[in-house]
Design an enzyme around this catalytic site. Structure first.
Site, PDB file in Angstrom:
ATOM      1  N   GLU A   1       5.326  -4.704   7.608  1.00 55.95           N
ATOM      2  CA  GLU A   1       4.455  -3.931   8.758  1.00 55.95           C
ATOM      3  C   GLU A   1       4.853  -4.038   9.892  1.00 55.95           C
ATOM      4  O   GLU A   1       5.205  -2.058  10.373  1.00 55.95           O
ATOM      5  CB  GLU A   1       2.930  -4.649   8.624  1.00 55.95           C
ATOM      6  CG  GLU A   1       1.963  -4.547   7.290  1.00 55.95           C
ATOM      7  CD  GLU A   1       1.810  -5.327   6.421  1.00 55.95           C
ATOM      8  OE1 GLU A   1       3.447  -6.586   6.220  1.00 55.95           O
ATOM      9  OE2 GLU A   1       1.029  -5.737   5.315  1.00 55.95           O
TER      10      GLU A   1
ATOM     11  N   MET B   1       0.712  -1.255  -0.396  1.00 53.84           N
ATOM     12  CA  MET B   1       0.302   0.114   0.401  1.00 53.84           C
ATOM     13  C   MET B   1       1.073   1.039   0.263  1.00 53.84           C
ATOM     14  O   MET B   1       2.259   1.057   0.774  1.00 53.84           O
ATOM     15  CB  MET B   1      -0.956   0.461   0.661  1.00 53.84           C
ATOM     16  CG  MET B   1      -1.740  -1.271   1.758  1.00 53.84           C
ATOM     17  SD  MET B   1      -2.891  -1.585  -0.211  1.00 53.84           S
ATOM     18  CE  MET B   1      -3.602  -0.477  -0.262  1.00 53.84           C
TER      19      MET B   1
ATOM     20  N   TYR C   1      -2.468   6.413   0.652  1.00 59.30           N
ATOM     21  CA  TYR C   1      -3.106   5.386   1.085  1.00 59.30           C
ATOM     22  C   TYR C   1      -3.447   5.292   2.670  1.00 59.30           C
ATOM     23  O   TYR C   1      -3.932   5.653   2.419  1.00 59.30           O
ATOM     24  CB  TYR C   1      -2.702   3.456   0.693  1.00 59.30           C
ATOM     25  CG  TYR C   1      -3.800   3.514   1.288  1.00 59.30           C
ATOM     26  CD1 TYR C   1      -4.765   2.892   0.277  1.00 59.30           C
ATOM     27  CD2 TYR C   1      -4.186   2.517   2.701  1.00 59.30           C
ATOM     28  CE1 TYR C   1      -6.220   1.392   0.657  1.00 59.30           C
ATOM     29  CE2 TYR C   1      -4.742   1.485   3.357  1.00 59.30           C
ATOM     30  CZ  TYR C   1      -6.234   1.026   2.285  1.00 59.30           C
ATOM     31  OH  TYR C   1      -7.100   0.439   2.645  1.00 59.30           O
TER      32      TYR C   1
ATOM     33  N   TYR D   1     -21.457 -31.128  -6.499  1.00 59.76           N
ATOM     34  CA  TYR D   1     -22.565 -31.734  -6.704  1.00 59.76           C
ATOM     35  C   TYR D   1     -23.367 -30.440  -8.029  1.00 59.76           C
ATOM     36  O   TYR D   1     -23.608 -30.300  -8.905  1.00 59.76           O
ATOM     37  CB  TYR D   1     -23.463 -32.332  -6.782  1.00 59.76           C
ATOM     38  CG  TYR D   1     -23.032 -33.975  -6.447  1.00 59.76           C
ATOM     39  CD1 TYR D   1     -22.599 -34.442  -7.911  1.00 59.76           C
ATOM     40  CD2 TYR D   1     -23.313 -34.421  -4.730  1.00 59.76           C
ATOM     41  CE1 TYR D   1     -22.100 -36.252  -8.129  1.00 59.76           C
ATOM     42  CE2 TYR D   1     -22.369 -35.973  -5.225  1.00 59.76           C
ATOM     43  CZ  TYR D   1     -21.787 -36.533  -6.123  1.00 59.76           C
ATOM     44  OH  TYR D   1     -21.168 -38.054  -6.706  1.00 59.76           O
TER      45      TYR D   1
HETATM   46  N1  COA Z   1       4.376   3.601  -0.193  1.00 57.21           N
HETATM   47  C1  COA Z   1       4.591   4.786  -0.595  1.00 57.21           C
HETATM   48  N2  COA Z   1       5.838   5.132  -1.297  1.00 57.21           N
HETATM   49  C2  COA Z   1       6.525   4.047  -1.462  1.00 57.21           C
HETATM   50  C3  COA Z   1       6.594   3.225  -0.864  1.00 57.21           C
HETATM   51  C4  COA Z   1       5.235   2.434  -0.543  1.00 57.21           C
HETATM   52  N3  COA Z   1       4.844   0.888  -0.107  1.00 57.21           N
HETATM   53  N4  COA Z   1       7.470   1.648  -1.972  1.00 57.21           N
HETATM   54  C5  COA Z   1       8.896   2.912  -2.722  1.00 57.21           C
HETATM   55  N5  COA Z   1       7.761   4.310  -2.728  1.00 57.21           N
HETATM   56  C6  COA Z   1       8.220   5.340  -2.902  1.00 57.21           C
HETATM   57  C7  COA Z   1       9.528   5.923  -2.426  1.00 57.21           C
HETATM   58  O1  COA Z   1       9.176   6.932  -1.286  1.00 57.21           O
HETATM   59  C8  COA Z   1      10.290   5.990  -3.538  1.00 57.21           C
HETATM   60  O2  COA Z   1       9.562   7.741  -4.211  1.00 57.21           O
HETATM   61  P1  COA Z   1      10.085   8.881  -4.263  1.00 57.21           P
HETATM   62  O3  COA Z   1      11.585   8.670  -5.136  1.00 57.21           O
HETATM   63  O4  COA Z   1       9.581  10.197  -3.919  1.00 57.21           O
HETATM   64  O5  COA Z   1      11.122   9.238  -3.098  1.00 57.21           O
HETATM   65  C9  COA Z   1       9.998   5.705  -4.584  1.00 57.21           C
HETATM   66  O6  COA Z   1       8.567   5.130  -4.370  1.00 57.21           O
HETATM   67  C10 COA Z   1      11.386   4.205  -4.751  1.00 57.21           C
HETATM   68  O7  COA Z   1      11.175   3.734  -4.156  1.00 57.21           O
HETATM   69  P2  COA Z   1      12.802   3.444  -3.027  1.00 57.21           P
HETATM   70  O8  COA Z   1      13.137   3.539  -1.729  1.00 57.21           O
HETATM   71  O9  COA Z   1      13.641   5.149  -3.558  1.00 57.21           O
HETATM   72  O10 COA Z   1      13.241   2.318  -3.496  1.00 57.21           O
HETATM   73  P3  COA Z   1      14.440   1.384  -3.470  1.00 57.21           P
HETATM   74  O11 COA Z   1      14.520   0.783  -4.283  1.00 57.21           O
HETATM   75  O12 COA Z   1      15.826   1.840  -2.380  1.00 57.21           O
HETATM   76  O13 COA Z   1      13.781   0.689  -2.207  1.00 57.21           O
HETATM   77  C11 COA Z   1      11.768  -0.921  -1.610  1.00 57.21           C
HETATM   78  C12 COA Z   1      12.611  -0.143  -2.910  1.00 57.21           C
HETATM   79  C13 COA Z   1      10.503  -1.499  -1.961  1.00 57.21           C
HETATM   80  C14 COA Z   1      12.224  -1.396  -0.334  1.00 57.21           C
HETATM   81  C15 COA Z   1      11.525   0.510  -0.199  1.00 57.21           C
HETATM   82  O14 COA Z   1      11.112   1.962  -1.037  1.00 57.21           O
HETATM   83  C16 COA Z   1      10.457  -0.021   0.374  1.00 57.21           C
HETATM   84  O15 COA Z   1      10.407  -0.098   1.582  1.00 57.21           O
HETATM   85  N6  COA Z   1       9.250   0.366   0.447  1.00 57.21           N
HETATM   86  C17 COA Z   1       8.317  -0.124   1.456  1.00 57.21           C
HETATM   87  C18 COA Z   1       7.902  -0.499   1.311  1.00 57.21           C
HETATM   88  C19 COA Z   1       6.984  -0.884   2.335  1.00 57.21           C
HETATM   89  O16 COA Z   1       7.159  -1.428   3.853  1.00 57.21           O
HETATM   90  N7  COA Z   1       5.330  -1.508   1.720  1.00 57.21           N
HETATM   91  C20 COA Z   1       4.555  -2.324   2.779  1.00 57.21           C
HETATM   92  C21 COA Z   1       3.261  -1.255   2.599  1.00 57.21           C
HETATM   93  S1  COA Z   1       1.665  -1.944   3.474  1.00 57.21           S
END
Ligand code: COA
Length: 279
Positions: A144, A71, A76, A240
């Site tokens: 989470e 999310m 969200y 069935y």
């Molecule tokens: N919600 C909002 N924004 C998110 C996101 C999320 N779940 N996951 C990634 N993004 C955004 C980042 O904020 C970033 O935005 P920006 O460019 O405006 O700063 C962009 O996507 C790229 O993410 P970034 O963190 O720079 O990439 P990365 O390759 O270094 O790391 C992840 C990738 C997926 C490991 C990392 O983004 C992350 O931990 N995301 C959250 C995952 C999470 O906990 N989700 C659970 C939600 S229920």
């Protein structure tokens, strides 16, 4: 053919090939995290594909490096914090509507093609897909707990249904990541393959599904998803009834033709192969 200009908008993209609709989470710059807009557009997309003749199988995948990073923490969660209760509840309902109702019960077979990151809320659409094939090096995480909430949006139920208690609780409580290979070993996905073979493998499975009687295939997956919550007597009766109804709706030609090919013409071994009309 790309349909990004369709009414459902830009957070979702769809391409069609060989009766397969590839449905993309289409926010690669945001790791395909799910905003309220994406949730609405995903519902509209799936709803449209159910009656689109170009689509016999839906493959749900992500543009770029991620399948979906869960999310959207900004759009969200944070941006809805100060909205009215009605708006907040609607946001939740729209999420559940596509992830847990439309996708889980889609009239067409569904395959999650897991190309990269899968975090938190993304476990719900993952487990709502009938089948799931992952890249060996895809990364999954119930993150989470790392940012102070429990796995909501029915993620806890999704993993309870698919992962087994020891693995589910380990990853719920530690927030550690695991790979596509590990996901396959624990039964969260059907199998994992090297990244460069992912699409080929998914296409091969889609082709198998496309050869079945679509009405019966739909009934078979519906039955599976519902009987696990029924007692034995109700389930027997329901199966069935669904079996009879599906034969009636399909016309029964597939079944009759297959029986003839096996019993009379000796052309088919249904234990080993799918009936084709010319058999
Ligand atoms: N919600 C909002 N924004 C998110 C996101 C999320 N779940 N996951 C990634 N993004 C955004 C980042 O904020 C970033 O935005 P920006 O460019 O405006 O700063 C962009 O996507 C790229 O993410 P970034 O963190 O720079 O990439 P990365 O390759 O270094 O790391 C992840 C990738 C997926 C490991 C990392 O983004 C992350 O931990 N995301 C959250 C995952 C999470 O906990 N989700 C659970 C939600 S229920």
């Amino acid at each position: 053919m790309s349909t990004t200009d369709q009414p459902w908008g830009n957070t979702v993209d769809v391409t069609f090939d060989d009766q397969i609709a590839f449905v993309y989470f289409n926010r690669p710059d945001k790791k395909n995290c799910m905003s309220p807009t994406l949730n609405r557009e995903m519902y509209a997309t799936l709803h449209a594909l159910e009656v689109d003749d170009r689509c016999g199988v839906v493959v749900l995948t992500g543009r770029g490096e991620a399948w979906s990073a869960g999310m959207d923490l900004k759009e969200y969660f944070r941006e809805t914090e100060n909205q009215s209760d009605t708006v907040k509840m609607r946001t939740r309902e729209e999420t559940a509507a596509w992830q847990q109702i439309k996708l889980r019960n889609l009239a067409k077979p569904t395959i999650a093609m897991v190309n990269g990151w899968v975090f938190g809320g993304a476990f719900t659409p993952l487990t709502s897909c009938d089948l799931a094939i992952a890249s060996d090096d895809a990364k999954f995480g119930l993150s989470e707990i790392n940012w102070g909430i429990l796995p909501g949006g029915n993620v806890t139920k999704a993993v309870a249904d698919t992962m087994g208690q020891r693995n589910a609780l380990y990853y719920i409580m530690t927030g550690e990541t695991f790979t596509g290979k590990q996901a396959a070993a624990m039964g969260l996905v059907n199998e994992s393959v090297p990244h460069d073979q992912l699409e080929t493998r998914v296409r091969a499975i889609a082709k198998v599904l496309l050869a079945k009687d679509p009405v019966v295939l739909r009934a078979a997956k519906e039955v599976f998803k519902r009987v696990r919550y029924m007692d034995w007597e109700t389930s027997n009766d329901y199966i069935y009834a669904k079996g009879d109804a599906s034969q009636h709706r399909s016309g029964g030609d597939f079944r009759t033709g297959a029986m003839k090919a096996f019993l009379d013409d000796k052309k088919l071994k249904p234990g080993l192969d799918t009936y084709k009309k010319e058999d």
